[in-house]
Design an enzyme around this catalytic site. Structure first.
Site, PDB file in Angstrom:
ATOM      1  N   ARG A  86       0.889  -1.226  -0.001  1.00  0.00           N
ATOM      2  CA  ARG A  86       0.089  -0.045  -0.072  1.00  0.00           C
ATOM      3  C   ARG A  86       0.833   1.067   0.033  1.00  0.00           C
ATOM      4  O   ARG A  86       0.543   2.285  -0.599  1.00  0.00           O
ATOM      5  CB  ARG A  86      -0.859   0.013   1.150  1.00  0.00           C
ATOM      6  CG  ARG A  86      -2.206   1.252   0.965  1.00  0.00           C
ATOM      7  CD  ARG A  86      -3.261   1.006   2.183  1.00  0.00           C
ATOM      8  NE  ARG A  86      -2.518   1.108   3.561  1.00  0.00           N
ATOM      9  CZ  ARG A  86      -2.949   0.918   4.716  1.00  0.00           C
ATOM     10  NH1 ARG A  86      -4.498   0.672   4.624  1.00  0.00           N
ATOM     11  NH2 ARG A  86      -2.859   1.291   5.800  1.00  0.00           N
TER      12      ARG A  86
ATOM     13  N   LYS B 254      -2.434   7.264   1.192  1.00  0.00           N
ATOM     14  CA  LYS B 254      -2.115   7.346   2.464  1.00  0.00           C
ATOM     15  C   LYS B 254      -0.738   8.434   2.512  1.00  0.00           C
ATOM     16  O   LYS B 254       0.133   7.968   2.663  1.00  0.00           O
ATOM     17  CB  LYS B 254      -1.699   6.069   3.143  1.00  0.00           C
ATOM     18  CG  LYS B 254      -1.829   5.902   4.668  1.00  0.00           C
ATOM     19  CD  LYS B 254      -1.908   4.628   5.310  1.00  0.00           C
ATOM     20  CE  LYS B 254      -1.835   4.542   6.870  1.00  0.00           C
ATOM     21  NZ  LYS B 254      -2.898   5.611   7.512  1.00  0.00           N
TER      22      LYS B 254
HETATM   23  N1  PMP Z   1      -8.772   5.244   7.197  1.00  0.00           N
HETATM   24  C1  PMP Z   1      -7.917   6.199   7.474  1.00  0.00           C
HETATM   25  C2  PMP Z   1      -7.880   7.591   6.959  1.00  0.00           C
HETATM   26  C3  PMP Z   1      -6.725   5.616   8.126  1.00  0.00           C
HETATM   27  O1  PMP Z   1      -5.747   6.540   8.239  1.00  0.00           O
HETATM   28  C4  PMP Z   1      -6.642   4.367   8.573  1.00  0.00           C
HETATM   29  C5  PMP Z   1      -5.418   4.039   9.235  1.00  0.00           C
HETATM   30  N2  PMP Z   1      -4.441   3.561   8.577  1.00  0.00           N
HETATM   31  C6  PMP Z   1      -7.647   3.551   8.266  1.00  0.00           C
HETATM   32  C7  PMP Z   1      -8.772   4.102   7.575  1.00  0.00           C
HETATM   33  C8  PMP Z   1      -7.763   2.047   8.550  1.00  0.00           C
HETATM   34  O2  PMP Z   1      -6.617   1.320   7.819  1.00  0.00           O
HETATM   35  P1  PMP Z   1      -5.762   0.230   8.323  1.00  0.00           P
HETATM   36  O3  PMP Z   1      -6.844  -0.806   8.969  1.00  0.00           O
HETATM   37  O4  PMP Z   1      -5.010  -0.266   6.867  1.00  0.00           O
HETATM   38  O5  PMP Z   1      -4.987   0.620   9.313  1.00  0.00           O
END
Ligand code: PMP
Length: 294
Positions: A54, A153
């Site tokens: 990612r 991200k």
């Molecule tokens: N949405 C946002 C905006 C985030 O920052 C995160 C944290 N990474 C998530 C969702 C959840 O993603 P993940 O389960 O991959 O941590």
């Protein structure tokens, strides 16, 4: 004296107090960079490959070339954890555009900065999983998919920060953002799920939410347990009237939501499906097959 965390920056380790980057780094000046948050449980770095992939996808979108291979980055992440003797940890990987001139143009930033921090994190209160958290829909809309949506991200988290400030001011635990069409999108750093009549639903990826790795695990677990799981647009009405609502995220893990904008969710207590997923998830994250062992 307590031993300081060792932080990896561009090939070297620095004690926390000396771990610094240039004030000309465009990550700082313009939020030009990408990151990942990753957890290690009992020596297993959960879904490390997925997080690395990612990170590279986010960087690809920004045309930011990460100056090491995926395998090298995996090895450096494991090395940082070993150096800090951490087996239960939260790892922050950051790749910025690097130092350049003043001015937005990334053209003169010749060397991206790679940072690996291995530490711990606590996101919600200790009793969040047992009692559930409170949430509110914020006035801050998620950036759409044709803007800096959270699909990338990136180091631009003002969208989430503005929403979180609203939650803090209202005295609730977390904020939920809608997409520009008014459908539920995601939390500040979590994906959102609702349960209605035993069916689990979550907003589709076109909402602009981050494709969450914990959300993927929750969907896989729920399907294995025989639940109907679908991606669909969720309206605020459906959110308020859900039998259960829960958040998923690396830092948050799986957290039930007991109230949204002062409307109780279900009977105001964590529901059976969220509780079951929390129990199964805590087994899954410690399974060496689900990650890479330090
Ligand atoms: N949405 C946002 C905006 C985030 O920052 C995160 C944290 N990474 C998530 C969702 C959840 O993603 P993940 O389960 O991959 O941590």
């Amino acid at each position: 004296m307590e031993k300081q965390l060792q932080v990896y920056i561009d090939g070297k380790y620095y004690p926390k107090s000396e771990a610094k980057v240039s004030v000309f780094d465009h990550g700082l000046l313009y939020g030009d960079g990408v990151f990942e948050g990753i957890r290690a449980y009992d020596g297993v770095v959960y879904k490390l490959k997925e997080h690395i992939n990612r990170l590279y996808s986010s960087a690809h979108m920004l045309m930011l070339s990460i100056p090491m291979t995926r395998e090298e980055l995996i090895q450096k992440t494991l090395e940082t954890l070993r150096k800090n003797k951490l087996r239960d940890a939260y790892v922050r990987l950051v790749v910025t555009r690097g130092a350049g001139d003043l001015g937005v143009n990334p053209k003169n930033c010749t060397k991206p900065t790679v940072i690996i921090i291995a530490d711990t994190i606590s996101m919600h209160k200790d009793d969040a999983k047992e009692k559930g958290v409170t949430a509110m829909i914020s006035w801050v809309k998620r950036d759409p998919v044709d803007a800096t949506s959270h699909e990338i991200k990136s180091l631009n988290y003002l969208n989430s920060i503005l929403a979180k400030i609203e939650a803090n001011m209202a005295g609730v635990d977390e904020a939920i953002c809608l997409d520009k069409n008014g459908f539920v999108c995601e939390g500040v750093a979590e994906n959102v799920f609702i349960v209605k009549n035993g069916k689990i639903q979550t907003p589709p990826s076109c909402s602009g939410a981050l494709p969450g790795i914990t959300a993927e695990s929750a969907k896989t677990l729920a399907k294995q347990l025989g639940y109907d799981v679908s991606e669909k647009n969720v309206t605020p009405y459906e959110l308020f009237n859900a039998d259960e609502v829960f958040f998923t995220g690396t830092a948050a893990e799986i957290v039930p939501v007991r109230e949204v904008n002062k409307r109780s969710i279900g009977d105001g207590k964590p529901g059976p499906i969220a509780r079951r997923l929390i129990a199964e998830f805590s087994k899954m994250v410690r399974d060496p097959k689900e990650g890479i062992t330090i």
